[in-house]
Design a protein around this motif. Sequence first.
Motif, PDB file in Angstrom:
ATOM      1  N   VAL A 132       0.853  -1.183   0.000  1.00  0.00           N
ATOM      2  CA  VAL A 132       0.000   0.000   0.000  1.00  0.00           C
ATOM      3  C   VAL A 132       0.893   1.239   0.000  1.00  0.00           C
ATOM      4  O   VAL A 132       1.677   1.450   0.923  1.00  0.00           O
ATOM      5  CB  VAL A 132      -0.941   0.020   1.226  1.00  0.00           C
ATOM      6  CG1 VAL A 132      -1.811   1.272   1.220  1.00  0.00           C
ATOM      7  CG2 VAL A 132      -1.807  -1.232   1.264  1.00  0.00           C
ATOM      8  N   ASP A 133       0.765   2.050  -1.030  1.00  0.00           N
ATOM      9  CA  ASP A 133       1.532   3.285  -1.163  1.00  0.00           C
ATOM     10  C   ASP A 133       0.679   4.411  -0.591  1.00  0.00           C
ATOM     11  O   ASP A 133      -0.435   4.651  -1.050  1.00  0.00           O
ATOM     12  CB  ASP A 133       1.834   3.525  -2.649  1.00  0.00           C
ATOM     13  CG  ASP A 133       2.848   4.618  -2.887  1.00  0.00           C
ATOM     14  OD1 ASP A 133       2.783   5.658  -2.198  1.00  0.00           O
ATOM     15  OD2 ASP A 133       3.688   4.449  -3.787  1.00  0.00           O
ATOM     16  N   VAL A 134       1.190   5.103   0.435  1.00  0.00           N
ATOM     17  CA  VAL A 134       0.392   6.119   1.119  1.00  0.00           C
ATOM     18  C   VAL A 134       0.724   7.546   0.665  1.00  0.00           C
ATOM     19  O   VAL A 134       0.315   8.513   1.298  1.00  0.00           O
ATOM     20  CB  VAL A 134       0.496   5.991   2.666  1.00  0.00           C
ATOM     21  CG1 VAL A 134      -0.048   4.650   3.126  1.00  0.00           C
ATOM     22  CG2 VAL A 134       1.928   6.190   3.160  1.00  0.00           C
ATOM     23  N   ARG A 135       1.440   7.660  -0.452  1.00  0.00           N
ATOM     24  CA  ARG A 135       1.703   8.992  -1.002  1.00  0.00           C
ATOM     25  C   ARG A 135       0.440   9.528  -1.678  1.00  0.00           C
ATOM     26  O   ARG A 135      -0.538   8.806  -1.870  1.00  0.00           O
ATOM     27  CB  ARG A 135       2.847   8.927  -2.031  1.00  0.00           C
ATOM     28  CG  ARG A 135       4.182   8.518  -1.434  1.00  0.00           C
ATOM     29  CD  ARG A 135       5.250   8.364  -2.503  1.00  0.00           C
ATOM     30  NE  ARG A 135       4.865   7.312  -3.441  1.00  0.00           N
ATOM     31  CZ  ARG A 135       5.240   7.279  -4.726  1.00  0.00           C
ATOM     32  NH1 ARG A 135       5.991   8.231  -5.232  1.00  0.00           N
ATOM     33  NH2 ARG A 135       4.851   6.274  -5.509  1.00  0.00           N
ATOM     34  N   ASN A 139       6.179  -1.206   7.985  1.00  0.00           N
ATOM     35  CA  ASN A 139       6.665  -0.035   7.275  1.00  0.00           C
ATOM     36  C   ASN A 139       7.759  -0.479   6.299  1.00  0.00           C
ATOM     37  O   ASN A 139       8.834  -0.891   6.713  1.00  0.00           O
ATOM     38  CB  ASN A 139       7.215   0.998   8.262  1.00  0.00           C
ATOM     39  CG  ASN A 139       7.670   2.277   7.586  1.00  0.00           C
ATOM     40  OD1 ASN A 139       7.606   2.407   6.372  1.00  0.00           O
ATOM     41  ND2 ASN A 139       8.125   3.224   8.370  1.00  0.00           N
ATOM     42  N   GLY A 140       7.448  -0.376   5.011  1.00  0.00           N
ATOM     43  CA  GLY A 140       8.427  -0.746   3.991  1.00  0.00           C
ATOM     44  C   GLY A 140       9.384   0.375   3.652  1.00  0.00           C
ATOM     45  O   GLY A 140      10.334   0.176   2.909  1.00  0.00           O
ATOM     46  N   VAL A 170       3.393  -0.976   3.928  1.00  0.00           N
ATOM     47  CA  VAL A 170       3.097   0.403   3.546  1.00  0.00           C
ATOM     48  C   VAL A 170       4.392   1.111   3.169  1.00  0.00           C
ATOM     49  O   VAL A 170       5.428   0.903   3.783  1.00  0.00           O
ATOM     50  CB  VAL A 170       2.325   1.162   4.650  1.00  0.00           C
ATOM     51  CG1 VAL A 170       0.896   0.693   4.737  1.00  0.00           C
ATOM     52  CG2 VAL A 170       2.977   1.014   6.004  1.00  0.00           C
ATOM     53  N   CYS A 171       4.307   1.929   2.119  1.00  0.00           N
ATOM     54  CA  CYS A 171       5.477   2.657   1.658  1.00  0.00           C
ATOM     55  C   CYS A 171       5.068   4.072   1.247  1.00  0.00           C
ATOM     56  O   CYS A 171       3.893   4.362   1.062  1.00  0.00           O
ATOM     57  CB  CYS A 171       6.157   1.931   0.502  1.00  0.00           C
ATOM     58  SG  CYS A 171       5.146   1.708  -0.976  1.00  0.00           S
ATOM     59  N   CYS A 172       6.059   4.934   1.130  1.00  0.00           N
ATOM     60  CA  CYS A 172       5.826   6.317   0.701  1.00  0.00           C
ATOM     61  C   CYS A 172       7.101   6.808   0.022  1.00  0.00           C
ATOM     62  O   CYS A 172       7.810   6.027  -0.615  1.00  0.00           O
ATOM     63  CB  CYS A 172       5.409   7.191   1.879  1.00  0.00           C
ATOM     64  SG  CYS A 172       6.668   7.330   3.183  1.00  0.00           S
ATOM     65  N   ALA A 173       7.442   8.080   0.182  1.00  0.00           N
ATOM     66  CA  ALA A 173       8.652   8.611  -0.443  1.00  0.00           C
ATOM     67  C   ALA A 173       9.888   8.320   0.409  1.00  0.00           C
ATOM     68  O   ALA A 173      10.919   7.897  -0.094  1.00  0.00           O
ATOM     69  CB  ALA A 173       8.506  10.108  -0.686  1.00  0.00           C
ATOM     70  N   SER A 174       9.764   8.536   1.722  1.00  0.00           N
ATOM     71  CA  SER A 174      10.942   8.414   2.598  1.00  0.00           C
ATOM     72  C   SER A 174      10.798   7.398   3.726  1.00  0.00           C
ATOM     73  O   SER A 174      11.781   6.994   4.318  1.00  0.00           O
ATOM     74  CB  SER A 174      11.241   9.777   3.228  1.00  0.00           C
ATOM     75  OG  SER A 174      10.195  10.128   4.127  1.00  0.00           O
TER      76      SER A 174
END
Length: 94
Positions: free
Chosen positions: A15-18, A79-80, A55-59
């Motif tokens: 799941v990308d939370v950006r 947290n990926g 879950v992943c995002c930019a940083s």
Amino acid sequence: MEVAKIIKEKRGTIVDVRSYDEFMGGHVVSSINIPLNEIPHRMQEIQELKAPLVVCCASGNRSGQAQVFLTAHGIESYNGGSWLDVNYLQAQSE
């Protein structure tokens, strides 16, 4: 469970939370986009996803916040970090 193992063995859902715009600029193949601010409103949808969630995002900052929230609501999540790191791990499994 180790995040790298979950990703490499395709055990859960990424799941990308950006934001949507960030997601459309590049993302992990097969990941889904649920922006961080939408998570509380989309819990029913999230509960139906194949667990565990990575879950992943930019940083790794927003994904860390998402992971804490999801875990507090009984959803197995990890947290990926950066989506680029998750993408690298997934590419190794192919």
